[in-house]
Design a protein around this motif. Structure first.
Motif, mmCIF file in Angstrom:
data_model
loop_
_atom_site.group_PDB
_atom_site.id
_atom_site.type_symbol
_atom_site.label_atom_id
_atom_site.label_comp_id
_atom_site.label_asym_id
_atom_site.label_seq_id
_atom_site.Cartn_x
_atom_site.Cartn_y
_atom_site.Cartn_z
ATOM 1 N N SER A 111 -3.880 3.908 0.226
ATOM 2 C CA SER A 111 -4.380 3.498 -1.083
ATOM 3 C C SER A 111 -3.626 2.266 -1.554
ATOM 4 C CB SER A 111 -4.236 4.630 -2.113
ATOM 5 O OG SER A 111 -2.874 4.951 -2.312
ATOM 6 N N VAL A 112 -4.234 1.559 -2.472
ATOM 7 C CA VAL A 112 -3.643 0.344 -3.026
ATOM 8 C C VAL A 112 -3.376 0.591 -4.504
ATOM 9 C CG1 VAL A 112 -4.033 -2.073 -3.585
ATOM 10 C CG2 VAL A 112 -4.838 -1.157 -1.400
ATOM 11 N N SER A 113 -2.140 0.371 -4.920
ATOM 12 C CA SER A 113 -1.836 0.525 -6.341
ATOM 13 C C SER A 113 -1.318 -0.785 -6.931
ATOM 14 C CB SER A 113 -0.808 1.648 -6.545
ATOM 15 O OG SER A 113 0.342 1.417 -5.756
ATOM 16 N N SER A 167 -4.033 -8.679 -3.007
ATOM 17 C CA SER A 167 -4.366 -8.229 -4.360
ATOM 18 C C SER A 167 -5.846 -8.401 -4.677
ATOM 19 C CB SER A 167 -3.535 -8.987 -5.396
ATOM 20 O OG SER A 167 -3.775 -10.386 -5.312
ATOM 21 N N TYR A 198 -9.780 -7.074 0.231
ATOM 22 C CA TYR A 198 -8.764 -6.325 0.975
ATOM 23 C C TYR A 198 -8.621 -4.912 0.419
ATOM 24 C CZ TYR A 198 -4.581 -4.922 3.386
ATOM 25 O OH TYR A 198 -3.703 -4.215 4.168
ATOM 26 N N ARG A 199 -8.722 -4.757 -0.875
ATOM 27 C CA ARG A 199 -8.654 -3.415 -1.469
ATOM 28 C C ARG A 199 -9.769 -2.518 -0.922
ATOM 29 N NH1 ARG A 199 -5.817 -2.498 -6.347
ATOM 30 N NH2 ARG A 199 -4.450 -4.246 -6.879
ATOM 31 N N ARG A 200 -10.955 -3.091 -0.790
ATOM 32 C CA ARG A 200 -12.065 -2.298 -0.234
ATOM 33 C C ARG A 200 -11.783 -1.937 1.226
ATOM 34 N NH1 ARG A 200 -15.403 -5.552 -3.664
ATOM 35 N NH2 ARG A 200 -15.592 -7.168 -2.065
ATOM 36 N N ALA A 244 -0.557 -3.686 -5.061
ATOM 37 C CA ALA A 244 -0.576 -4.702 -4.006
ATOM 38 C C ALA A 244 -0.478 -6.100 -4.608
ATOM 39 C CB ALA A 244 -1.845 -4.586 -3.171
ATOM 40 N N VAL A 262 0.848 -1.201 0.000
ATOM 41 C CA VAL A 262 0.000 0.000 0.000
ATOM 42 C C VAL A 262 0.879 1.245 0.000
ATOM 43 C CG1 VAL A 262 -1.888 -1.115 1.273
ATOM 44 C CG2 VAL A 262 -0.096 0.116 2.532
ATOM 45 N N GLY A 322 -9.448 0.826 1.401
ATOM 46 C CA GLY A 322 -10.122 2.042 0.965
ATOM 47 C C GLY A 322 -10.848 2.760 2.084
ATOM 48 N N PRO A 364 -10.140 -8.080 -4.198
ATOM 49 C CA PRO A 364 -11.058 -6.941 -4.052
ATOM 50 C C PRO A 364 -11.486 -6.674 -2.613
ATOM 51 C CG PRO A 364 -12.187 -8.843 -5.021
ATOM 52 C CD PRO A 364 -10.738 -9.168 -5.007
#
Length: 358
Positions: A340-342, A325, A329-331, A344, A200, A334, A327
């Motif tokens: 932010s995740v770019s 990587s 964990y990305r949420r 990951a 992150v 968020g 969705p």
């Protein structure tokens, strides 16, 4: 796998007997967050009558009300109630990493005596909100063990070099300071042996009181002896980053009022400022938001994993990469202010990682 959670518990003693405050402190926090006793009672899973009895009992114990009701404005904590909640938050912010490490050590000791323990991965990491969130996801995996220990950037790298962990999670700044940090980083890692796993980014800056009453816009304001500061502990990556930033601004830390006062976590720094014990501190935006502070962005950091190349082929590491990587964990990331995740889960060589983030 057996899980251990260690939490600090308060006991107040009067002339008769000690009284534990765990339930009350949790409930007062709910009142502070919701603004109404009825909503707080629902969130705490207790009846309205029981909630009032709890508050009345402790108000009688202290001889001072803990909450007050205002027509049309709900229920608010009194100065004493607010102080109790802040003290609980501050205590947890200070002690959570240490208590977590102790609990993790005990878990591993117990696991060594139990049959059918799932394969585990050892992660040594600089403390942060995203890594704590990742641990929540890893604990949901029934066939995956995690031994996560919080320690400084340098200590994490030392552990990796000594093969005391499989993954070291560390952070490096963007922009002008990147080259200096990258030089030191490359000196430790053989590019033929180690790999970087993207994780992150997080925003770092000054945390100040809500409304920024002293109109602090950057480090230059800290030259004013009337403005007090709270620092991070020696050896922490955040303290090192701050010192580099101050050098860049040609500011001697010794002229900053309160520079010698330290806290052990981002959240503890924020709690210190929130209670008026300092005018400013340096840390992540998520900590500022947690304690209702204003945040002045200074720099963005990459927070990432480093491991030996063969570790990438283990099933545990592959599962970790799938999680960070994915969705879900990305949420989750968020929801963390300033994170932010770019890239990951993206694996890079040391050279390509430093080149792409210079």
């Amino acid at each position: 796998m057996v899980r251990i959670n260690i939490e600090p518990t308060w006991h107040f003693t009067n002339d008769r007997s000690p009284h534990s405050m765990r339930v009350l402190l949790s409930f007062l926090s709910e009142i502070q967050a919701s603004g109404t006793l009825a909503t707080a009672a629902v969130n705490a899973g207790m009846s309205y009558r029981h909630a009032w009895n709890l508050v009345d009992k402790w108000s009688s114990f202290f001889g001072e009300p803990l909450v007050e009701r205002h027509r049309g404005k709900g229920t608010q904590l009194t100065a004493l109630g607010g102080k109790l909640v802040w003290a609980e938050q501050h205590l947890k912010a200070r002690l959570d990493p240490q208590l977590h490490n102790i609990a993790q050590e005990l878990e591993m000791e117990l696991a060594s005596l139990l049959p059918r323990v799932p394969p585990s991965i050892r992660i040594h990491a600089s403390h942060g909100f995203a890594i704590a969130k990742l641990r929540e996801f890893l604990l949901l995996e029934p066939d995956l063990g995690v031994d996560l220990r919080y320690m400084t950037n340098q200590a994490s790298l030392d552990s990796l070099m000594a093969k005391e962990c499989e993954l070291a999670a560390i952070h490096l700044p963007h922009d002008a300071l990147r080259r200096r940090a990258a030089t030191a980083f490359k000196a430790w890692l053989d590019p033929d042996v180690f790999r970087v796993i993207g994780f992150v980014t997080r925003d770092m800056g000054l945390m100040v009181k809500r409304g920024n009453p002293l109109a602090i816009t950057g480090f230059d304001a800290l030259r004013d002896p009337r403005i007090t500061f709270v620092n991070r502990d020696h050896g922490s990556g955040t303290r090192t980053l701050l010192e580099h930033l101050l050098t860049q601004e040609k500011i001697d830390g010794r002229v900053i009022t309160g520079y010698q006062n330290v806290e052990l976590t981002h959240a503890a720094v924020a709690a210190h400022v929130a209670r008026g014990m300092a005018d400013a501190g340096f840390g992540v935006e998520a900590a500022a938001v947690q304690f209702d502070l204003d945040f002045i962005h200074i720099v963005t950091e990459d927070y990432f994993f480093v491991c030996r190349e063969p570790v990438l082929r283990s099933n545990v590491t592959k599962r970790l990469i799938d999680i960070i990587s994915g969705p879900e964990y990305r949420r989750a990331v968020g929801t963390l202010p300033g994170y932010s995740v770019s890239d990951a889960g993206v694996v890079k060589t040391v050279k390509s990682f430093l080149r792409s983030h210079s």
